[in-house]
Design an enzyme around this catalytic site. Sequence first.
Site, PDB file in Angstrom:
ATOM      1  N   CYS A 206     -59.613  21.991  93.275  1.00 32.97           N
ATOM      2  CA  CYS A 206     -58.590  21.452  92.392  1.00 32.97           C
ATOM      3  C   CYS A 206     -58.812  21.998  90.991  1.00 32.97           C
ATOM      4  O   CYS A 206     -59.947  22.071  90.532  1.00 32.97           O
ATOM      5  CB  CYS A 206     -58.751  19.940  92.399  1.00 32.97           C
ATOM      6  SG  CYS A 206     -57.937  19.132  91.054  1.00 32.97           S
TER       7      CYS A 206
ATOM      8  N   GLY B 179     -61.396  17.214  93.090  1.00 31.27           N
ATOM      9  CA  GLY B 179     -61.499  18.025  94.316  1.00 31.27           C
ATOM     10  C   GLY B 179     -62.162  19.378  94.111  1.00 31.27           C
ATOM     11  O   GLY B 179     -62.105  19.947  93.025  1.00 31.27           O
TER      12      GLY B 179
HETATM   13  P1  5GP Z   1     -62.800  17.791  98.139  1.00 32.07           P
HETATM   14  O1  5GP Z   1     -63.322  16.899  99.209  1.00 32.07           O
HETATM   15  O2  5GP Z   1     -62.603  19.201  98.624  1.00 32.07           O
HETATM   16  O3  5GP Z   1     -63.630  17.747  96.885  1.00 32.07           O
HETATM   17  O4  5GP Z   1     -61.381  17.228  97.706  1.00 32.07           O
HETATM   18  C1  5GP Z   1     -60.317  17.129  98.620  1.00 32.07           C
HETATM   19  C2  5GP Z   1     -59.087  16.590  97.898  1.00 32.07           C
HETATM   20  O5  5GP Z   1     -58.652  17.473  96.853  1.00 32.07           O
HETATM   21  C3  5GP Z   1     -57.841  16.457  98.771  1.00 32.07           C
HETATM   22  O6  5GP Z   1     -57.880  15.376  99.639  1.00 32.07           O
HETATM   23  C4  5GP Z   1     -56.741  16.364  97.716  1.00 32.07           C
HETATM   24  O7  5GP Z   1     -56.608  15.060  97.199  1.00 32.07           O
HETATM   25  C5  5GP Z   1     -57.272  17.251  96.610  1.00 32.07           C
HETATM   26  N1  5GP Z   1     -56.588  18.566  96.593  1.00 32.07           N
HETATM   27  C6  5GP Z   1     -56.358  19.391  97.632  1.00 32.07           C
HETATM   28  N2  5GP Z   1     -55.722  20.509  97.233  1.00 32.07           N
HETATM   29  C7  5GP Z   1     -55.540  20.377  95.902  1.00 32.07           C
HETATM   30  C8  5GP Z   1     -54.925  21.204  94.906  1.00 32.07           C
HETATM   31  O8  5GP Z   1     -54.459  22.314  95.143  1.00 32.07           O
HETATM   32  N3  5GP Z   1     -54.909  20.700  93.637  1.00 32.07           N
HETATM   33  C9  5GP Z   1     -55.421  19.470  93.332  1.00 32.07           C
HETATM   34  N4  5GP Z   1     -55.320  19.048  92.076  1.00 32.07           N
HETATM   35  N5  5GP Z   1     -56.040  18.699  94.236  1.00 32.07           N
HETATM   36  C10 5GP Z   1     -56.088  19.141  95.500  1.00 32.07           C
END
Ligand code: 5GP
Length: 346
Positions: A186, A183
């Site tokens: 993340c 993410g």
């Molecule tokens: P993106 O589309 O922004 O790359 O990823 C979104 C995903 O990141 C979310 O659906 C969730 O699974 C993950 N995510 C959201 N907040 C966090 C966080 O604080 N820590 C982690 N490890 N993953 C997150």
Amino acid sequence: MRIEQDLKLGFKDVMIRPKRSTLKSRSEVSLLRKFAFLHTGQQWEGVPIIAANMDTVGTFEMAKALGKEHMMTAIHKHYQKEDWAQFIKSVDPEILNYVAVSTGSGSADEAMVNTLMNEYDQLRFICVDVANGYSEHFVDFVKRMRDNHPDKIIMAGNVVTGEMVEELLLGGADIVKVGIGPGSVCTTRVKTGVGYPQLSAIIECADAAHGLAGQIIADGGCKVPGDVAKAFGGGADFVMMGGMFAGHDESGGEMVEIDGKKYRQFYGMSSKTAMDKHAGGVAEYRASEGKTVKIPYRGPVSATVQDLLGGIRSTCTYVGASRLKELTKRTTFIRVQEQHNTVFSD
Ligand code: 5GP
């Protein structure tokens, strides 16, 4: 200790090879998919893209905007019962086909999701979301959700390996959410060293799920529409995104102005910002595994949706897929050591 020598791939390691095609225009491509689900036997039709259950993405406003395009929103779990009542009163029941109610595996979340599901028959999807889908407690929670809600479509995750996909599907999930660490906000891979390159996770988990007539959601790591196309090409049934839907009018997150330029706050659900807001701070025994960033304000989400869907339609025309369903079959990935030309990027 063991070392797996197989090469695992992320979106940045591949491109999709173009193929001869009889399609004349991207307007001939349909992005609608129809699914029947493993445990409920229910059917759903829509564009299988989901806004993530983060409070700076998966809002009621986002659900209204994306629902019009037949796209889904996993509503974040921090709304109160009264907020739900108001939302449900204010929308056409059609929109609720594109809404998932999120829950963690704690007892307060469980009570809330049970209340909502029992009160509003029109709500069809439950999204059980925990950072680490490998715990026994989580599998038991999914089983209990299935027992209590036999007619609801259950999404559950996150995991990254086939054996855990199978366990969750057998335990009662219809759709398994895939992704640990990719993410945009993340920091799990930095804080823990744990993760799995997202494209390989998708390919392997889709194979496991499809063998049991289940589905997967590729969750996280898509930076551009091309990555979403690669996720579908790799076998994802649904793709979930946070960062790509953040920063819009509908996204939530504090708006700030710096030197006359507008920004919107976006943060991970395990970031210090989120834990301060929803859990009274970061508990002593844990570290935050998410970042807080400011993204330039992007206006209404409709323009982003058009850009995203236009990109995926174009991928389909490059490989001759007249429907999104055909994209995986028509995808050949080539391994690469370059992506786009960045000479004019800042
Ligand atoms: P993106 O589309 O922004 O790359 O990823 C979104 C995903 O990141 C979310 O659906 C969730 O699974 C993950 N995510 C959201 N907040 C966090 C966080 O604080 N820590 C982690 N490890 N993953 C997150």
